[in-house]
Scaffold this active site. Structure first.
Site, PDB file in Angstrom:
ATOM      1  N   GLN A  68       0.827  -1.208   0.000  1.00 47.52           N
ATOM      2  CA  GLN A  68       0.000   0.000   0.000  1.00 47.52           C
ATOM      3  C   GLN A  68       0.861   1.258   0.000  1.00 47.52           C
ATOM      4  O   GLN A  68       0.336   2.352  -0.126  1.00 47.52           O
ATOM      5  CB  GLN A  68      -0.890   0.020   1.252  1.00 47.52           C
ATOM      6  N   ARG A 103      -8.720  -0.841   8.152  1.00 45.50           N
ATOM      7  CA  ARG A 103      -9.640   0.248   7.834  1.00 45.50           C
ATOM      8  C   ARG A 103      -9.947   1.102   9.056  1.00 45.50           C
ATOM      9  O   ARG A 103     -11.107   1.351   9.376  1.00 45.50           O
ATOM     10  CB  ARG A 103     -10.939  -0.404   7.352  1.00 45.50           C
ATOM     11  N   CYS A 104      -8.888   1.536   9.753  1.00 50.06           N
ATOM     12  CA  CYS A 104      -9.175   2.171  11.046  1.00 50.06           C
ATOM     13  C   CYS A 104      -8.748   3.618  11.144  1.00 50.06           C
ATOM     14  O   CYS A 104      -8.921   4.225  12.202  1.00 50.06           O
ATOM     15  CB  CYS A 104      -8.549   1.364  12.173  1.00 50.06           C
ATOM     16  N   GLU A 132     -12.657   4.568   5.179  1.00 52.67           N
ATOM     17  CA  GLU A 132     -12.692   3.982   6.525  1.00 52.67           C
ATOM     18  C   GLU A 132     -14.016   4.214   7.246  1.00 52.67           C
ATOM     19  O   GLU A 132     -14.362   3.486   8.160  1.00 52.67           O
ATOM     20  CB  GLU A 132     -11.558   4.570   7.371  1.00 52.67           C
TER      21      GLU A 132
HETATM   22  O1  CDP Z   1      -7.226   6.221   0.663  1.00 54.89           O
HETATM   23  P1  CDP Z   1      -8.372   5.425   0.113  1.00 54.89           P
HETATM   24  O2  CDP Z   1      -8.401   5.370  -1.382  1.00 54.89           O
HETATM   25  O3  CDP Z   1      -8.507   4.085   0.748  1.00 54.89           O
HETATM   26  O4  CDP Z   1      -9.715   6.148   0.613  1.00 54.89           O
HETATM   27  P2  CDP Z   1     -10.543   7.379   0.066  1.00 54.89           P
HETATM   28  O5  CDP Z   1      -9.676   8.540  -0.200  1.00 54.89           O
HETATM   29  O6  CDP Z   1     -11.641   7.571   1.045  1.00 54.89           O
HETATM   30  O7  CDP Z   1     -11.134   6.907  -1.334  1.00 54.89           O
HETATM   31  C1  CDP Z   1     -11.794   5.696  -1.587  1.00 54.89           C
HETATM   32  C2  CDP Z   1     -12.428   5.773  -2.967  1.00 54.89           C
HETATM   33  O8  CDP Z   1     -13.618   6.583  -2.928  1.00 54.89           O
HETATM   34  C3  CDP Z   1     -11.517   6.412  -4.010  1.00 54.89           C
HETATM   35  O9  CDP Z   1     -11.707   5.862  -5.285  1.00 54.89           O
HETATM   36  C4  CDP Z   1     -11.981   7.846  -3.967  1.00 54.89           C
HETATM   37  O10 CDP Z   1     -11.615   8.595  -5.059  1.00 54.89           O
HETATM   38  C5  CDP Z   1     -13.502   7.689  -3.815  1.00 54.89           C
HETATM   39  N1  CDP Z   1     -14.073   8.888  -3.189  1.00 54.89           N
HETATM   40  C6  CDP Z   1     -14.999   9.670  -3.881  1.00 54.89           C
HETATM   41  O11 CDP Z   1     -15.390   9.318  -4.995  1.00 54.89           O
HETATM   42  N2  CDP Z   1     -15.465  10.840  -3.293  1.00 54.89           N
HETATM   43  C7  CDP Z   1     -15.072  11.214  -2.065  1.00 54.89           C
HETATM   44  N3  CDP Z   1     -15.517  12.337  -1.497  1.00 54.89           N
HETATM   45  C8  CDP Z   1     -14.170  10.401  -1.327  1.00 54.89           C
HETATM   46  C9  CDP Z   1     -13.679   9.249  -1.932  1.00 54.89           C
END
Ligand code: CDP
Length: 783
Positions: A220, A367-368, A737
C-alpha cells in the site's frame, strides 16, 4: 446505473469503474502472478512457542535436502547487519529470531529452494532446540511487577512501552468533580485482523551486475518500502525499484515492512537470483499486523439533562511482541484522541499506555484511520450508556450534544480543528429515512410481548487525510502526497500518483478529477500507481488519505497544466492571455463568440506550435501538503431482532448516511461504504483473534477467524449529506474507513438496546450468539 467513461465533466458522476473489466475477468496481475526465469522460492520456519529461548538451530539436514540453495537463520542475518529492523512506530523487530522467540508463528529460519514445495519440505528438517519461557498474553498482567520481561533487547526493563496523553488533565478533573452525573464503562475492542483475500508476498530480484534491486511486493506504500529497504540493506535508493502490482485487498495489512520481505532481499543479495516468497493464510493472520486490542475505560461527566461536560479515557494498548503499528511519528496511539467525537465537550483527557505481550505485533490496520475505529466505538458506545442511565432517547441525547454547524471550524478539547460538518442534518435525515418513530413504536409493542428488538445509533466523526507536514510524518518523511500529469500530443493523459490503491477505484476517480479540470473525459486519462521508478514520492494509501492528499494533488497538478495551456490557447486564439476564458471544456476568447480551442487542440500545439517564451510539452508535478485533515462524519442506524432460543442476532435493517464532502463518484463511494459496513459487521459479530494462556493463537485460519459471505451479510441502505471540506481543492473528504469506523457501535448499541429491559448496559464484541444466549439464560429467558 453506471455511466460511460467518455462523458465530459465527469465529476460527481457514477462512471463505470475502469478497473472492473480486468478484475472481473480474472485478468488482474498480483504479486504471485510474477513468474520470472530462474526464480527461487522461499519458505519460513515459524516458532511453535509464544516465548522460548533458542538454544541451538541445526540447519545441516535442510541444506542437504533436494533443491535447497540457501538456509538463513537470525545469526546469518546478524552477519549482514539485518537481524533486526526498525518498525514504523520507532521500535525494532527481529527479522529472524536471535536468542529467543516472542510470539507463536514468529519467523525463525528461512529456506530458499528451486520449488516452493522443496522449500517447505526442507523446513521440516531444521532442528530448533527451544527452552520454553513463561508466557504473558494479558496486557494487564504484563504490567505487574513480577511479570517476566519480554524484550531483553531494550534498556527499559519492563513490558511497558510508552505512555501518551492528550487534553487537559486538570480542567477535566475539575469538570468531573462538579458534575451531577458521571457514567463509566470498560470497553474492549478485541484483537482482529484485516485478512485481505491476497496475503502478503514479494519477489526480490537483485542483479549482481547492475547492483539494482527490483522488488515486487503487494504494498500500500511502495515508496516507503523503497526507503526502508534502502536504509536497511545499504542498497542506494535509486538502485531500488519497488513495483506494487495489483493488490488483492489491503485494509492496512500491506503498509508495514515484514520480516519475510527483508529475508527475501537478503537471500536475493546472497544468491544473486530472484527469490519469491508468498505467505500462507495462516502466516498472514498469525504474524502480520493485527488490529485494535485496546482495553479502554471511558467516563463521561454530564448534567442531569444529558448535556455532556467532560470526557476521561484510560487505555491499555496491547501491541504484542514488537511495537510495529504504522502510525505517524508524533501519534504513537494514532489519532485516538478524536475520541470526543461529534460532541461538544468542555474538557477531555485521554491516556494510553502501550504494553508488550507474547502475541503477534501490529496494532494499526483494518480500515481504522489510525485508531479512529477504537475512538468512535468508545464514544458512541458510552454515549448510549449515558442515554440509558438518564433514560433519554439516544437520538435525542445526541441532538443535545452535537457540535453545531455554526461552531465550525471547531477546536476539540484534544486540539483537533474539525473543518466542517452538519451533524444535526445528517442524523435527522437518517431518522426520517429509517422511520425512527415507527420503529420505536414497534419496539414498544414487541417488548410488551417479551420480544427483543433493538435500534442502535452511531453518529461518528472521522479524521482523515494525514497529513499536514508540521504534525504528520512517518520515519521523518512528511505525509504529503503527489501527482504527476503528462498530456500527450493527441490530448491523451497519463497521470502517476504517490498513493497505491487496493481496489478503491483510483484508476477511475482520479481520472475523473483530472478530466474535470482539463475538460476531457475520464477515458482520456490513464492513472498509474505503484511503480517507484515512475511515480512521484508518496506515503501510500491507507487511513482514507488518498482523496484528501493525492486527490488534491491531482486537482492542483491539473490546474497547473491548465495555466500553461491557457498561454498556448492565447497563442492559438490570437488574443492576450487575460482575454482567454475557460468554461470547463474549452478555452475561448472574450468577446469573440464561436472561437474556441479544446485541451486536445492545446495539447497538440504544445508539441507542434508553441509560442515564443513557452516551454514545449504539457506536463506538471504537484506535491500537496494538506493545510488540515478532513473530518467526514455519518449517522448510522441498525435495527436488530434477537432470537430468544439461540441468541442469534438478525440485522433486519442498516442505514448508513455518510458525509464525505463533495463526492467524486457516488457509485464508488457506495461500494466503499458497502465493503466497510460488511467488515464492521464482521467485527461486531464474528471476528476475534484470541490466545490461550500458553500464547497459542486460536484463530489462525478462516475456519476460526470468520470472514462474512454474501449469505451472512445484511442488506445495506445508504444515503448522504454533503458538507464540503473548506480547505480541500475540490471540497472532498475521505470515505474508505468511515463505514468501519462508524458501524460497530451501531450494531452493538442495537443489541444492547434490545437487551436493555434486562438491565444490560454493555457487551464486548464479538456478539457471538452464545454470549447473548447466556445473558438471556441468566435472566431466565430461554431456560
Ligand atoms: O485512501 P483510500 O483510497 O482508501 O480512501 P478514500 O480517499 O476515502 O477513497 C476511496 C475511494 O472513494 C476512491 O476511489 C476515492 O476517489 C472515492 N471517493 C470519492 O469518490 N469521493 C469522495 N468524497 C471520497 C472518496
Amino acid at each position: 446505473m453506471a455511466l460511460q467513461q467518455t462523458e465530459l465533466r465527469p465529476m460527481g458522476k457514477s462512471i463505470a469503474r475502469k478497473e472492473d473489466p480486468r478484475f472481473l475477468r480474472g485478468k488482474g496481475r498480483y504479486v504471485d502472478d510474477v513468474i520470472l526465469p530462474n526464480m527461487l522460492y522461499m519458505a519460513i520456519l515459524r516458532s511453535p512457542y509464544a516465548h522460548a529461548r533458542i538454544r541451538r538451530i541445526d540447519t545441516s539436514a535442510a541444506l542437504a535436502a533436494p533443491g535447497v540453495k540457501l538456509v538463513l537463520t537470525g545469526e546469518d542475518l546478524a552477519k549482514m547487519n539485518l537481524a533486526w529492523m526498525p518498525t514504523l512506530n520507532g521500535d525494532q523487530q527481529m527479522v529472524l529470531a536471535v536468542d529467543k522467540v516472542l510470539f507463536q508463528y514468529q519467523e525463525v529460519a528461512a529456506v530458499v529452494a528451486e520449488t516452493r514445495a522443496q522449500a517447505e519440505d526442507a523446513l521440516q528438517l531444521i532442528e530448533v532446540d527451544y527452552e520454553p519461557l513463561p508466557v504473558v498474553v494479558d496486557p494487564f498482567k504484563a504490567l505487574e511487577p513480577d511479570a517476566p520481561i519480554l524484550r531483553e533487547d531494550r534498556e527499559k526493563k519492563s513490558n511497558h512501552i510508552w505512555h501518551w496523553e492528550s487534553g487537559d488533565r486538570e480542567e477535566t478533573e475539575n469538570v468531573f468533580r462538579d458534575a451531577p452525573v458521571v457514567v463509566k464503562q470498560d470497553v474492549r475492542f478485541q484483537r482482529v485482523h484485516p485478512s485481505p483475500l491476497e496475503p502478503c508476498g514479494c519477489v526480490a530480484d537483485y542483479n549482481t551486475a547492475t547492483g539494482r534491486l527490483t522488488f515486487y511486493v503487494t504494498s500500500q506504500a511502495p515508496h516507503v518500502h523503497r526507503t526502508v529497504i534502502a536504509m536497511l540493506s545499504g542498497i542506494p535508493e535509486h538502485q531500488i525499484r519497488v513495483i506494487s502490482p495489483d493488490v488483492g485487498g489491503g485494509f492496512g495489512n500491506k503498509v508495514g515492512v515484514y520480516p519475510g520481505y527483508v529475508v527475501a532481499v537478503a537471500a536475493s543479495l546472497k544468491l544473486g537470483v530472484l527469490v519469491k516468497w508468498i505467505e500462507t493464510r495462516t502466516e498472514n493472520i498469525a504474524s502480520t499486523s493485527f488490529a485494535r486490542d485496546f482495553h479502554m475505560t471511558c467516563e463521561i461527566a454530564a448534567r442531569e439533562d444529558g448535556r455532556v461536560l467532560g470526557l476521561r479515557v484510560k487505555t491499555i494498548a496491547d501491541h504484542g511482541a514488537f511495537d510495529a503499528a504504522a502510525n505517524p511519528t508524533k501519534f504513537p496511539a494514532g489519532l485516538f484522541n478524536i475520541v470526543t467525537g461529534s460532541y461538544d465537550f468542555k474538557a477531555a483527557f485521554v491516556e494510553v499506555d502501550a504494553v508488550y505481550t507474547n502475541k503477534a505485533p501490529g496494532g494499526v490496520a483494518y480500515r481504522c484511520s489510525f485508531r479512529v475505529t477504537e475512538a468512535a466505538y468508545l464514544i458512541e458506545r458510552t454515549m448510549d450508556v449515558l442515554a440509558q442511565r438518564l433514560k433519554i432517547d439516544p437520538a435525542e441525547l445526541r441532538f443535545r450534544n452535537f457540535i453545531r454547524k455554526d461552531q465550525f471550524p471547531y477546536k476539540s478539547p484534544t486540539g483537533w480543528v474539525y473543518d466542517s460538518g452538519d451533524y444535526e442534518k445528517t442524523l435527522k435525515l437518517a431518522l426520517e429515512r429509517i422511520g425512527y418513530d415507527e420503529l420505536r413504536k414497534e419496539q414498544a409493542e414487541k417488548r410488551a410481548r417479551g420480544e427483543f428488538m433493538g435500534i442502535g445509533i452511531s453518529t461518528f466523526t472521522e479524521i482523515v487525510g494525514g497529513g499536514p507536514k508540521n504534525t504528520f510524518d512517518i520515519l521523518g518523511i512528511k505525509m504529503f502526497d503527489s501527482a504527476e500529469i503528462r498530456v500527450h500530443p493527441t490530448g491523451k493523459v497519463i497521470a502517476r500518483l504517490g498513493v497505491r490503491h487496493q481496489g478503491q477505484g483510483h484508476e477511475t476517480t482520479f481520472a475523473q478529477i483530472i478530466a474535470e479540470e482539463l475538460g476531457l473525459s475520464a477515458d482520456d486519462v490513464l492513472i498509474e500507481e505503484g511503480d517507484t521508478d515512475t511515480a512521484p514520492y508518496g506515503l501510500g494509501t491507507y487511513a482514507s488519505r488518498s482523496t484528501p492528499t493525492a486527490g488534491a494533488a491531482a486537482a492542483l497538478c491539473a490546474r497547473r497544466i491548465r495555466e500553461k495551456a491557457r498561454k498556448i490557447a492565447a497563442h492559438l486564439l490570437e488574443v492576450g492571455e487575460d482575454d482567454v476564458v475557460w468554461d470547463g471544456t474549452a478555452f475561448s476568447a472574450k468577446g469573440l463568440p464561436g472561437k474556441s480551442v479544446t485541451m486536445k487542440d492545446v495539447a497538440f500545439a504544445a508539441y507542434t506550435d508553441v509560442p515564443d517564451g513557452v516551454e514545449p510539452g504539457l506536463e506538471a508535478t504537484y506535491y500537496y501538503d494538506p493545510p488540515n485533515l478532513t473530518f467526514p462524519h455519518g449517522a448510522y442506524i441498525a435495527v436488530v431482532d434477537i432470537d430468544k432460543g439461540t441468541g442469534a442476532v438478525k440485522v433486519r435493517r442498516f442505514l448508513a448516511v455518510d458525509d464525505c464532502g463533495n463526492v467524486i463518484n457516488p457509485m464508488i463511494v457506495e461500494g466503499q461504504v458497502h465493503g466497510g459496513l460488511t467488515e464492521g459487521f464482521a467485527i461486531a459479530f464474528m471476528q476475534d483473534i484470541p490466545y490461550d494462556s500458553n500464547g497459542n493463537c486460536l484463530a489462525p485460519n478462516w475456519m476460526d477467524y470468520l470472514v462474512p459471505t454474501a449469505l451472512d451479510t445484511p442488506h445495506w441502505e445508504t444515503d448522504r449529506t454533503v458538507t464540503p471540506s473548506p480547505h480541500h481543492p475540490i471540497g472532498a473528504k475521505g470515505v474508505g474507513e468511515s463505514p468501519n469506523v462508524g458501524s460497530p457501535a451501531a450494531f452493538v448499541n442495537a443489541v444492547v438496546d434490545a437487551l436493555s429491559p434486562l438491565g444490560v448496559e454493555h457487551i464486548d464484541m464479538p456478539l457471538y450468539p452464545w454470549k447473548i444466549w447466556k445473558i438471556l439464560r441468566e435472566h431466565g429467558i430461554n431456560e
